[in-house]
Design an enzyme around this catalytic site. Sequence first.
Site, PDB file in Angstrom:
ATOM      1  N   CYS A   1       0.838  -1.210   0.000  1.00  0.00           N
ATOM      2  CA  CYS A   1       0.000   0.000   0.000  1.00  0.00           C
ATOM      3  C   CYS A   1       0.870   1.257   0.000  1.00  0.00           C
ATOM      4  O   CYS A   1       0.568   2.238  -0.683  1.00  0.00           O
ATOM      5  CB  CYS A   1      -0.944  -0.007   1.198  1.00  0.00           C
ATOM      6  SG  CYS A   1      -2.115  -1.382   1.167  1.00  0.00           S
ATOM      7  N   THR A   2       1.956   1.210   0.754  1.00  0.00           N
ATOM      8  CA  THR A   2       2.908   2.326   0.784  1.00  0.00           C
ATOM      9  C   THR A   2       3.463   2.586  -0.617  1.00  0.00           C
ATOM     10  O   THR A   2       3.464   3.727  -1.092  1.00  0.00           O
ATOM     11  CB  THR A   2       4.044   2.020   1.782  1.00  0.00           C
ATOM     12  OG1 THR A   2       3.482   1.972   3.098  1.00  0.00           O
ATOM     13  CG2 THR A   2       5.144   3.064   1.727  1.00  0.00           C
TER      14      THR A   2
END
Length: 154
Positions: A46-47
Amino acid sequence: MTPISIGTDAPDFTAKDNNKQNISLSDYKGKKVLLSWHPIAWTPVCTDQMRSLETNFQNFQGLNTVPLGFSVDPQPCKEAWATLLQIKNVSLPSDFWPHGKIARDYGIFDDTKGMSKRANIIINESGKIQWVKVYPSEQLPDINEVLQILSNNS
């Protein structure tokens, strides 16, 4: 749950983003909007997904597109995460309450996990769904594929 169909009207929404601003789909009439859904903040894939939006912000602007980094995380979480990641241009709206309502409206909420699936949804300038792709949760979406789809439909 089946993802929203291409060609249908995109459901309007209003959500608070990482900057405590209310973001509504209707604010972006005349522009394309990329809803880049990630399951949950603070995780590696997600980062990378949100960083790829920020890194490509100028490319999105050149394609008349507003990228939005959505998840069901609460607004204060999105704010802290965006600060840590140095996300300054991309808005990261929270679909926290009613929990996952926007993700449900777009057919990408995972009831068993209580979060959205990882997905990219492109809405055209007229507010219609142009492209939908759902990814395995551990797979980083290919930002170049998204940019290619946007440039092919400019």
